[in-house]
Design an enzyme around this catalytic site. Structure first.
Site, PDB file in Angstrom:
ATOM      1  N   ASP A  58     -91.483 -45.983 -34.350  1.00 10.76           N
ATOM      2  CA  ASP A  58     -90.578 -46.986 -33.777  1.00 10.76           C
ATOM      3  C   ASP A  58     -90.212 -47.977 -34.874  1.00 10.76           C
ATOM      4  O   ASP A  58     -90.852 -48.006 -35.934  1.00 10.76           O
ATOM      5  CB  ASP A  58     -91.234 -47.692 -32.585  1.00 10.76           C
ATOM      6  CG  ASP A  58     -90.203 -48.187 -31.565  1.00 10.76           C
ATOM      7  OD1 ASP A  58     -88.984 -48.130 -31.838  1.00 10.76           O
ATOM      8  OD2 ASP A  58     -90.625 -48.639 -30.481  1.00 10.76           O
ATOM      9  N   VAL A 108     -90.169 -51.402 -34.588  1.00  8.33           N
ATOM     10  CA  VAL A 108     -90.928 -52.653 -34.629  1.00  8.33           C
ATOM     11  C   VAL A 108     -92.008 -52.670 -33.545  1.00  8.33           C
ATOM     12  O   VAL A 108     -91.803 -52.181 -32.442  1.00  8.33           O
ATOM     13  CB  VAL A 108     -89.974 -53.879 -34.487  1.00  8.33           C
ATOM     14  CG1 VAL A 108     -89.143 -53.832 -33.238  1.00  8.33           C
ATOM     15  CG2 VAL A 108     -90.725 -55.206 -34.579  1.00  8.33           C
ATOM     16  N   ASP A 109     -93.154 -53.183 -33.925  1.00  8.07           N
ATOM     17  CA  ASP A 109     -94.255 -53.416 -32.985  1.00  8.07           C
ATOM     18  C   ASP A 109     -94.298 -54.917 -32.741  1.00  8.07           C
ATOM     19  O   ASP A 109     -94.714 -55.679 -33.609  1.00  8.07           O
ATOM     20  CB  ASP A 109     -95.560 -52.904 -33.615  1.00  8.07           C
ATOM     21  CG  ASP A 109     -96.785 -53.168 -32.748  1.00  8.07           C
ATOM     22  OD1 ASP A 109     -96.638 -53.696 -31.628  1.00  8.07           O
ATOM     23  OD2 ASP A 109     -97.896 -52.841 -33.213  1.00  8.07           O
ATOM     24  N   ASP A 110     -93.818 -55.310 -31.571  1.00  7.18           N
ATOM     25  CA  ASP A 110     -93.741 -56.737 -31.241  1.00  7.18           C
ATOM     26  C   ASP A 110     -94.926 -57.087 -30.340  1.00  7.18           C
ATOM     27  O   ASP A 110     -96.000 -57.455 -30.839  1.00  7.18           O
ATOM     28  CB  ASP A 110     -92.377 -57.001 -30.590  1.00  7.18           C
ATOM     29  CG  ASP A 110     -92.134 -58.464 -30.267  1.00  7.18           C
ATOM     30  OD1 ASP A 110     -92.716 -59.322 -30.940  1.00  7.18           O
ATOM     31  OD2 ASP A 110     -91.358 -58.752 -29.342  1.00  7.18           O
ATOM     32  N   ARG A 115     -96.421 -54.863 -28.503  1.00  9.60           N
ATOM     33  CA  ARG A 115     -97.155 -53.595 -28.478  1.00  9.60           C
ATOM     34  C   ARG A 115     -97.076 -52.882 -27.123  1.00  9.60           C
ATOM     35  O   ARG A 115     -97.659 -51.821 -26.918  1.00  9.60           O
ATOM     36  CB  ARG A 115     -98.619 -53.809 -28.896  1.00  9.60           C
ATOM     37  CG  ARG A 115     -99.324 -52.526 -29.310  1.00  9.60           C
ATOM     38  CD  ARG A 115    -100.522 -52.769 -30.169  1.00  9.60           C
ATOM     39  NE  ARG A 115    -100.139 -53.026 -31.545  1.00  9.60           N
ATOM     40  CZ  ARG A 115    -100.994 -53.398 -32.498  1.00  9.60           C
ATOM     41  NH1 ARG A 115    -102.276 -53.520 -32.222  1.00  9.60           N
ATOM     42  NH2 ARG A 115    -100.574 -53.621 -33.725  1.00  9.60           N
ATOM     43  N   TRP A 174     -87.337 -62.860 -35.641  1.00  7.37           N
ATOM     44  CA  TRP A 174     -86.483 -61.885 -34.963  1.00  7.37           C
ATOM     45  C   TRP A 174     -85.789 -61.064 -36.032  1.00  7.37           C
ATOM     46  O   TRP A 174     -85.109 -61.599 -36.903  1.00  7.37           O
ATOM     47  CB  TRP A 174     -85.452 -62.539 -34.039  1.00  7.37           C
ATOM     48  CG  TRP A 174     -84.739 -61.456 -33.277  1.00  7.37           C
ATOM     49  CD1 TRP A 174     -83.522 -60.933 -33.552  1.00  7.37           C
ATOM     50  CD2 TRP A 174     -85.253 -60.720 -32.153  1.00  7.37           C
ATOM     51  NE1 TRP A 174     -83.229 -59.906 -32.668  1.00  7.37           N
ATOM     52  CE2 TRP A 174     -84.279 -59.755 -31.798  1.00  7.37           C
ATOM     53  CE3 TRP A 174     -86.457 -60.761 -31.415  1.00  7.37           C
ATOM     54  CZ2 TRP A 174     -84.452 -58.872 -30.742  1.00  7.37           C
ATOM     55  CZ3 TRP A 174     -86.615 -59.866 -30.367  1.00  7.37           C
ATOM     56  CH2 TRP A 174     -85.621 -58.945 -30.033  1.00  7.37           C
ATOM     57  N   TRP A 210     -78.368 -51.057 -37.674  1.00 11.94           N
ATOM     58  CA  TRP A 210     -77.654 -50.244 -36.678  1.00 11.94           C
ATOM     59  C   TRP A 210     -77.173 -51.082 -35.496  1.00 11.94           C
ATOM     60  O   TRP A 210     -76.443 -50.582 -34.654  1.00 11.94           O
ATOM     61  CB  TRP A 210     -78.514 -49.066 -36.194  1.00 11.94           C
ATOM     62  CG  TRP A 210     -79.931 -49.430 -35.864  1.00 11.94           C
ATOM     63  CD1 TRP A 210     -80.386 -50.005 -34.714  1.00 11.94           C
ATOM     64  CD2 TRP A 210     -81.087 -49.230 -36.679  1.00 11.94           C
ATOM     65  NE1 TRP A 210     -81.744 -50.189 -34.756  1.00 11.94           N
ATOM     66  CE2 TRP A 210     -82.204 -49.713 -35.955  1.00 11.94           C
ATOM     67  CE3 TRP A 210     -81.298 -48.692 -37.953  1.00 11.94           C
ATOM     68  CZ2 TRP A 210     -83.496 -49.676 -36.461  1.00 11.94           C
ATOM     69  CZ3 TRP A 210     -82.591 -48.661 -38.443  1.00 11.94           C
ATOM     70  CH2 TRP A 210     -83.671 -49.139 -37.715  1.00 11.94           C
TER      71      TRP A 210
HETATM   72  P1  5GP Z   1     -92.752 -54.380 -27.901  1.00 11.05           P
HETATM   73  O1  5GP Z   1     -92.737 -55.811 -27.437  1.00 11.05           O
HETATM   74  O2  5GP Z   1     -92.965 -53.466 -26.741  1.00 11.05           O
HETATM   75  O3  5GP Z   1     -93.713 -54.155 -29.029  1.00 11.05           O
HETATM   76  O4  5GP Z   1     -91.308 -54.074 -28.485  1.00 11.05           O
HETATM   77  C1  5GP Z   1     -90.343 -53.582 -27.626  1.00 11.05           C
HETATM   78  C2  5GP Z   1     -88.979 -53.428 -28.211  1.00 11.05           C
HETATM   79  O5  5GP Z   1     -88.403 -54.728 -28.298  1.00 11.05           O
HETATM   80  C3  5GP Z   1     -88.845 -52.849 -29.597  1.00 11.05           C
HETATM   81  O6  5GP Z   1     -88.870 -51.448 -29.637  1.00 11.05           O
HETATM   82  C4  5GP Z   1     -87.466 -53.370 -29.948  1.00 11.05           C
HETATM   83  O7  5GP Z   1     -86.470 -52.547 -29.376  1.00 11.05           O
HETATM   84  C5  5GP Z   1     -87.447 -54.730 -29.294  1.00 11.05           C
HETATM   85  N1  5GP Z   1     -87.777 -55.761 -30.285  1.00 11.05           N
HETATM   86  C6  5GP Z   1     -88.920 -56.461 -30.404  1.00 11.05           C
HETATM   87  N2  5GP Z   1     -88.867 -57.316 -31.426  1.00 11.05           N
HETATM   88  C7  5GP Z   1     -87.636 -57.144 -31.985  1.00 11.05           C
HETATM   89  C8  5GP Z   1     -86.965 -57.739 -33.108  1.00 11.05           C
HETATM   90  O8  5GP Z   1     -87.476 -58.609 -33.831  1.00 11.05           O
HETATM   91  N3  5GP Z   1     -85.698 -57.312 -33.356  1.00 11.05           N
HETATM   92  C9  5GP Z   1     -85.084 -56.361 -32.617  1.00 11.05           C
HETATM   93  N4  5GP Z   1     -83.846 -56.018 -32.945  1.00 11.05           N
HETATM   94  N5  5GP Z   1     -85.687 -55.765 -31.558  1.00 11.05           N
HETATM   95  C10 5GP Z   1     -86.948 -56.154 -31.251  1.00 11.05           C
END
Ligand code: 5GP
Length: 203
Positions: free
Chosen positions: A107, A109-111, A113, A180, A185
């Site tokens: 993926d 980014v891991d935000d 998780r 952020w 893309w």
């Molecule tokens: P999670 O919070 O589940 O780790 O991340 C979920 C999704 O949120 C990521 O796959 C991505 O699509 C989106 N996301 C999280 N942080 C960012 C960021 O900093 N930039 C962008 N463009 N998308 C993000």
């Protein structure tokens, strides 16, 4: 206000090229499993390096689509961002495709998780369902042979809201603070995006 960081295609390519020798050594995958849409471009670039750097010259990419719950009318604030929804999954033979394989989930980014946690736990359910079709005497060995690893281009160093199974091989192109990230893309004007990225790199 959340600080933005514009990331270029070259940045992503470079981060991948720097990390792939380690991935090739520690977790040479049988399959790349891209989480769409952000995992698609990274997975394609990774395939180039991993075909070169591992014995797997025919490494293939599979894809699943996941997104964090999109707010719809009537959705409470608490629900928004809490749920991961499937927009695309492997076929009905998902477990069969993955059983006994080293699967590298990709993926951008891991935000929090949550997405990665959801992907691994749902794929494990597919594996368990497939194992039921095999004699009990073979199940432990097959379960052990099936491994999930993770590659993300960017990992945000922040408290995570979900965990991965202990010992999951995990690789990131770069670890950052809670910024952020603006990915190329997502840009309509790629030249303006790249100029912004250059300006940020200089500041
Ligand atoms: P999670 O919070 O589940 O780790 O991340 C979920 C999704 O949120 C990521 O796959 C991505 O699509 C989106 N996301 C999280 N942080 C960012 C960021 O900093 N930039 C962008 N463009 N998308 C993000």
């Amino acid at each position: 206000m959340v600080q933005h960081l514009h990331v270029t295609y070259n940045d992503i390519h470079r981060l991948i090229s720097q990390r792939m020798p380690q991935v090739a050594k520690e977790f040479p995958p049988d399959i790349l499993l891209a989480i769409g849409g952000g995992g698609f471009f990274p997975a394609r670039v990774m395939r180039t390096f991993l075909r070169e750097q591992t014995a797997n010259k025919t490494l293939q990419i599979q894809a699943i689509g996941l997104s964090l719950y999109e707010p719809v009318e009537g959705t409470s604030a608490e629900q928004i961002g809490q749920e991961v929804v499937r927009t695309q999954w492997l076929g009905t033979d998902a477990g069969k495709q993955l059983l006994g394989k080293r699967v590298l989930i990709v993926d951008e980014v891991d935000d929090t998780r949550k997405t990665l946690h959801y992907a691994v736990s749902e794929l494990q359910k597919d594996i368990e369902a497939e194992l039921a079709n095999h004699p009990e005497s073979e199940r432990d060995a097959l379960r052990k042979a099936t491994q999930f690893g993770i590659f993300v281009v960017h990992n945000k160093l922040k408290p995570k809201l979900a965990e991965l199974p202990a010992g999951t091989p995990y690789f990131s192109g770069a670890d950052l603070g809670d910024l952020w990230l603006d990915y190329p893309w997502e840009a309509i004007d790629i030249e303006a995006h790249n100029s912004q990225a250059n300006a940020e790199a200089k500041s």
